[in-house]
Design an enzyme around this catalytic site. Sequence first.
Site, PDB file in Angstrom:
ATOM      1  N   CYS A   1       0.955  -1.188   0.189  1.00  0.00           N
ATOM      2  CA  CYS A   1      -0.025  -0.050   0.097  1.00  0.00           C
ATOM      3  C   CYS A   1       1.034   1.302   0.171  1.00  0.00           C
ATOM      4  CB  CYS A   1      -0.947   0.083   1.171  1.00  0.00           C
ATOM      5  SG  CYS A   1      -2.218  -1.555   1.029  1.00  0.00           S
TER       6      CYS A   1
ATOM      7  N   ASP B   1      10.442  -6.441  -8.842  1.00  0.00           N
ATOM      8  CA  ASP B   1      10.623  -7.031  -7.564  1.00  0.00           C
ATOM      9  C   ASP B   1      12.175  -6.574  -7.261  1.00  0.00           C
ATOM     10  OD1 ASP B   1       9.312  -9.780  -5.857  1.00  0.00           O
ATOM     11  OD2 ASP B   1      11.416  -9.176  -5.532  1.00  0.00           O
TER      12      ASP B   1
ATOM     13  N   GLY C   1       5.067 -19.598   1.342  1.00  0.00           N
ATOM     14  CA  GLY C   1       6.285 -18.920   1.176  1.00  0.00           C
ATOM     15  C   GLY C   1       5.727 -17.307   1.076  1.00  0.00           C
TER      16      GLY C   1
ATOM     17  N   HIS D   1      -0.546 -10.266  -4.210  1.00  0.00           N
ATOM     18  CA  HIS D   1       0.555 -10.189  -5.456  1.00  0.00           C
ATOM     19  C   HIS D   1       0.710 -11.042  -6.450  1.00  0.00           C
ATOM     20  CE1 HIS D   1       3.071 -11.033  -1.710  1.00  0.00           C
ATOM     21  NE2 HIS D   1       3.721 -11.604  -2.997  1.00  0.00           N
TER      22      HIS D   1
HETATM   23  P1  AMP Z   1       6.139 -13.287  -1.634  1.00  0.00           P
HETATM   24  O1  AMP Z   1       7.225 -14.067  -0.584  1.00  0.00           O
HETATM   25  O2  AMP Z   1       5.342 -14.105  -2.477  1.00  0.00           O
HETATM   26  O3  AMP Z   1       5.102 -12.780  -0.213  1.00  0.00           O
HETATM   27  O4  AMP Z   1       6.769 -12.047  -2.107  1.00  0.00           O
HETATM   28  C1  AMP Z   1       7.008 -10.937  -1.773  1.00  0.00           C
HETATM   29  C2  AMP Z   1       8.007 -10.433  -2.832  1.00  0.00           C
HETATM   30  O5  AMP Z   1       7.989  -8.996  -2.482  1.00  0.00           O
HETATM   31  C3  AMP Z   1       9.265 -10.797  -2.731  1.00  0.00           C
HETATM   32  O6  AMP Z   1       9.769 -11.347  -4.045  1.00  0.00           O
HETATM   33  C4  AMP Z   1      10.138  -9.588  -2.402  1.00  0.00           C
HETATM   34  O7  AMP Z   1      11.529  -9.529  -3.037  1.00  0.00           O
HETATM   35  C5  AMP Z   1       9.216  -8.527  -2.792  1.00  0.00           C
HETATM   36  N1  AMP Z   1       9.482  -7.226  -2.283  1.00  0.00           N
HETATM   37  C6  AMP Z   1       9.573  -6.887  -0.744  1.00  0.00           C
HETATM   38  N2  AMP Z   1       9.818  -5.544  -0.619  1.00  0.00           N
HETATM   39  C7  AMP Z   1       9.714  -4.843  -1.921  1.00  0.00           C
HETATM   40  C8  AMP Z   1       9.753  -3.646  -1.988  1.00  0.00           C
HETATM   41  N3  AMP Z   1       9.863  -2.537  -1.219  1.00  0.00           N
HETATM   42  N4  AMP Z   1       9.924  -3.519  -3.377  1.00  0.00           N
HETATM   43  C9  AMP Z   1       9.924  -4.442  -4.435  1.00  0.00           C
HETATM   44  N5  AMP Z   1       9.569  -5.657  -4.193  1.00  0.00           N
HETATM   45  C10 AMP Z   1       9.552  -6.117  -2.651  1.00  0.00           C
HETATM   46 ZN    ZN Z   2      -1.869  -3.240   1.261  1.00  0.00          ZN
END
Ligand code: AMP
Ligand code: ZN
Length: 114
Positions: free
Chosen positions: A7, A30, A93, A100
């Site tokens: 958000c 990412d 995970g 997302h």
């Molecule tokens: P998940 O593990 O499926 O919840 O994926 C979360 C993803 O968000 C991971 O691949 C992280 O590398 C990515 N992530 C976390 N913080 C950020 C951020 N500030 N900007 C871009 N990607 C992010």
């Molecule tokens: Zn949110």
Amino acid sequence: MSDCIFCKIINNEIPSTRVYEDEFVIGFKDLNPLAKEHYLFIHRDHSENINDITDSDPAQLSDVFKAISKFTKDSGLASTGFRVVTNQGVDGGQTVFHTHFHVLGGEKLAGFGS
Ligand code: AMP
Ligand code: ZN
């Protein structure tokens, strides 16, 4: 949601590299890419996970997938192929609790589970 990092990305309170945006959805790189191209697509409305978005407003899923379709066609990713992944809960995970969809491509991806 005030303490949700995605958000905050939507509201430009923390930086991201956006690759797509429309009225409903944003796509951004990412931070820790797992493929040559790795993007995250999210709805502007907060939901926690795939079951939550499906139960609360399933039309948001088509908003996200229309965005992914447009982006992958415009960027050329659709011509070589890509993978969409969503994780829910501890065993899935999931680390960020704003629904997302990972869009992975730009190279031949390893077989699922290998
Ligand atoms: P998940 O593990 O499926 O919840 O994926 C979360 C993803 O968000 C991971 O691949 C992280 O590398 C990515 N992530 C976390 N913080 C950020 C951020 N500030 N900007 C871009 N990607 C992010
Ligand atoms: Zn949110």
